[in-house]
Scaffold this motif. Structure first.
Motif, PDB file in Angstrom:
ATOM      1  N   ARG A 194      55.064  -3.402-105.450  1.00 63.86           N
ATOM      2  CA  ARG A 194      53.950  -4.235-105.923  1.00 63.86           C
ATOM      3  C   ARG A 194      52.619  -3.685-105.427  1.00 63.86           C
ATOM      4  O   ARG A 194      51.634  -3.663-106.167  1.00 63.86           O
ATOM      5  CB  ARG A 194      54.133  -5.692-105.469  1.00 63.86           C
ATOM      6  N   ILE A 243      57.981   1.195-115.713  1.00 66.22           N
ATOM      7  CA  ILE A 243      58.247  -0.170-115.271  1.00 66.22           C
ATOM      8  C   ILE A 243      57.031  -0.654-114.502  1.00 66.22           C
ATOM      9  O   ILE A 243      56.547   0.017-113.597  1.00 66.22           O
ATOM     10  CB  ILE A 243      59.518  -0.239-114.404  1.00 66.22           C
ATOM     11  N   ARG A 244      56.538  -1.792-114.875  1.00 63.46           N
ATOM     12  CA  ARG A 244      55.394  -2.392-114.187  1.00 63.46           C
ATOM     13  C   ARG A 244      55.940  -3.311-113.117  1.00 63.46           C
ATOM     14  O   ARG A 244      56.600  -4.303-113.411  1.00 63.46           O
ATOM     15  CB  ARG A 244      54.522  -3.135-115.197  1.00 63.46           C
ATOM     16  N   TRP A 245      55.656  -2.986-111.876  1.00 67.94           N
ATOM     17  CA  TRP A 245      56.251  -3.691-110.740  1.00 67.94           C
ATOM     18  C   TRP A 245      55.430  -4.928-110.360  1.00 67.94           C
ATOM     19  O   TRP A 245      54.771  -4.964-109.345  1.00 67.94           O
ATOM     20  CB  TRP A 245      56.415  -2.742-109.558  1.00 67.94           C
ATOM     21  N   THR A 246      55.515  -5.921-111.206  1.00 69.18           N
ATOM     22  CA  THR A 246      54.882  -7.211-110.926  1.00 69.18           C
ATOM     23  C   THR A 246      55.796  -8.010-109.994  1.00 69.18           C
ATOM     24  O   THR A 246      56.947  -7.619-109.747  1.00 69.18           O
ATOM     25  CB  THR A 246      54.672  -7.991-112.229  1.00 69.18           C
ATOM     26  N   ARG A 271      57.249 -10.772-110.638  1.00 68.47           N
ATOM     27  CA  ARG A 271      58.407 -11.196-111.428  1.00 68.47           C
ATOM     28  C   ARG A 271      59.454 -10.081-111.501  1.00 68.47           C
ATOM     29  O   ARG A 271      60.631 -10.306-111.291  1.00 68.47           O
ATOM     30  CB  ARG A 271      57.953 -11.589-112.836  1.00 68.47           C
ATOM     31  N   ASN A 272      59.006  -8.857-111.815  1.00 66.93           N
ATOM     32  CA  ASN A 272      59.948  -7.747-111.978  1.00 66.93           C
ATOM     33  C   ASN A 272      60.625  -7.362-110.668  1.00 66.93           C
ATOM     34  O   ASN A 272      61.773  -6.933-110.675  1.00 66.93           O
ATOM     35  CB  ASN A 272      59.248  -6.542-112.591  1.00 66.93           C
ATOM     36  N   THR A 273      59.919  -7.488-109.546  1.00 69.18           N
ATOM     37  CA  THR A 273      60.548  -7.134-108.264  1.00 69.18           C
ATOM     38  C   THR A 273      61.547  -8.195-107.832  1.00 69.18           C
ATOM     39  O   THR A 273      62.306  -7.967-106.897  1.00 69.18           O
ATOM     40  CB  THR A 273      59.499  -6.921-107.158  1.00 69.18           C
ATOM     41  N   VAL A 315      63.302 -10.129-110.561  1.00 69.94           N
ATOM     42  CA  VAL A 315      64.273 -10.135-111.653  1.00 69.94           C
ATOM     43  C   VAL A 315      65.183  -8.901-111.611  1.00 69.94           C
ATOM     44  O   VAL A 315      66.403  -9.019-111.760  1.00 69.94           O
ATOM     45  CB  VAL A 315      63.550 -10.237-113.015  1.00 69.94           C
ATOM     46  N   TYR A 316      64.638  -7.717-111.406  1.00 64.90           N
ATOM     47  CA  TYR A 316      65.452  -6.500-111.437  1.00 64.90           C
ATOM     48  C   TYR A 316      66.535  -6.483-110.365  1.00 64.90           C
ATOM     49  O   TYR A 316      67.680  -6.157-110.657  1.00 64.90           O
ATOM     50  CB  TYR A 316      64.571  -5.258-111.344  1.00 64.90           C
ATOM     51  N   LEU A 371      65.351  -3.570-120.365  1.00 59.06           N
ATOM     52  CA  LEU A 371      64.139  -3.739-119.570  1.00 59.06           C
ATOM     53  C   LEU A 371      63.012  -2.819-120.015  1.00 59.06           C
ATOM     54  O   LEU A 371      61.932  -2.840-119.442  1.00 59.06           O
ATOM     55  CB  LEU A 371      64.453  -3.508-118.085  1.00 59.06           C
TER      56      LEU A 371
END
Length: 193
Positions: A28, A46-49, A51-53, A55-56, A85
Motif C-alpha cells: 500500500r 495490480i493496484r494495491w489498495t 481492499r486488494n491487500t 481480498v487477495y 483479478l
C-alpha cells in the motif's frame, strides 16, 4: 494431537497473518508513492489498495485450502483467480506454473525425507513432465505469435482445468465404488488418530 502440535499449527497461522499484514502495508505504501509521482499503470498491473491487500490474501487462503482438501495443485486454482483479478494471461500462467513447481518440489522433498520416493517413477515423471512442458509451451508460444492474441493462454488454462476436473471426479467415483464393494466405511475418522 498434543499441545505442541496445536501450538505449532496456531503459531504458524499467526506468523503468516503477520507476514501478510506487513507486506500488505508495504505494498500500500509503494502504491501511494506511485500515485504521488503520477506513475502510469500498465494493463494488468495490480493496484494495491487497502481492499486488494485484504481480498487477495483471503482468495489465496481459499485457493490453498481447496488445493489441500481436494489434493490438487494450488496453480490449478490460482490461474483462474489471477485472471479474474485482471492479471495478464502470460503473467497469470507463469505465476500459476511457479506455484505448481513449488508445490511439487515440496511434495517431492517430503516423500524423500520419509523414504517413500519411488526413484524409477520420479525419473519417468521428470522426463515426461519436462518433455510435455517443452512441447506445450513451444506450441502455445507459436500460436500466440501467429494469431497475435493472449486468449490462447486462457483457453489452454480452461482446457487443462476441465480435463483435470473430469479426471479427478472420475478417479474419485471409481475409488468410492471400489471402497463400497470392499465394505469400507465412508465416515470421517478423528483427526488425531
Amino acid at each position: 494431537c498434543s499441545a505442541p502440535f496445536w501450538g505449532l499449527a496456531i503459531g504458524t497461522f499467526l506468523a503468516l497473518v503477520v507476514v501478510v499484514w506487513y507486506f500488505g502495508h508495504e505494498l500500500r505504501a509503494l502504491h501511494r508513492v506511485k500515485l504521488a509521482v503520477r506513475y502510469e499503470f500498465c494493463e494488468g498491473d495490480i493496484r494495491w489498495t487497502r481492499r486488494n491487500t485484504i481480498v487477495y490474501p483471503v482468495w489465496a487462503l481459499l485457493a490453498g485450502t481447496l488445493g489441500g482438501l481436494l489434493g490438487i495443485g494450488g496453480g490449478m486454482i490460482v490461474a483462474p483467480l489471477l485472471l479474474a483479478l485482471g492479471m495478464l494471461p502470460p503473467c497469470a500462467s507463469a505465476t500459476s506454473a511457479l506455484t505448481v513447481l513449488i508445490g511439487a518440489c515440496n511434495s517431492t522433498i517430503q516423500y524423500l525425507i520419509i523414504g517413500r520416493l519411488l526413484y524409477d517413477y520420479a525419473i519417468w515423471y521428470i522426463f515426461f513432465g519436462f518433455l510435455a512442458t517443452l512441447i506445450g509451451q513451444t506450441m502455445v508460444n507459436y500460436l500466440v505469435r501467429r494469431y497475435k492474441t493472449q486468449s490462447i493462454i486462457i483457453f489452454t488454462i480452461v482446457i487443462v482445468l476441465c480435463v483435470s476436473c473430469v479426471a479427478m471426479v472420475s478417479v474419485g467415483v471409481l475409488r468410492i465404488v471400489d471402497d463400497a464393494q470392499k465394505g469400507k466405511s465412508f465416515g470421517f475418522s478423528a483427526m488425531c488418530e
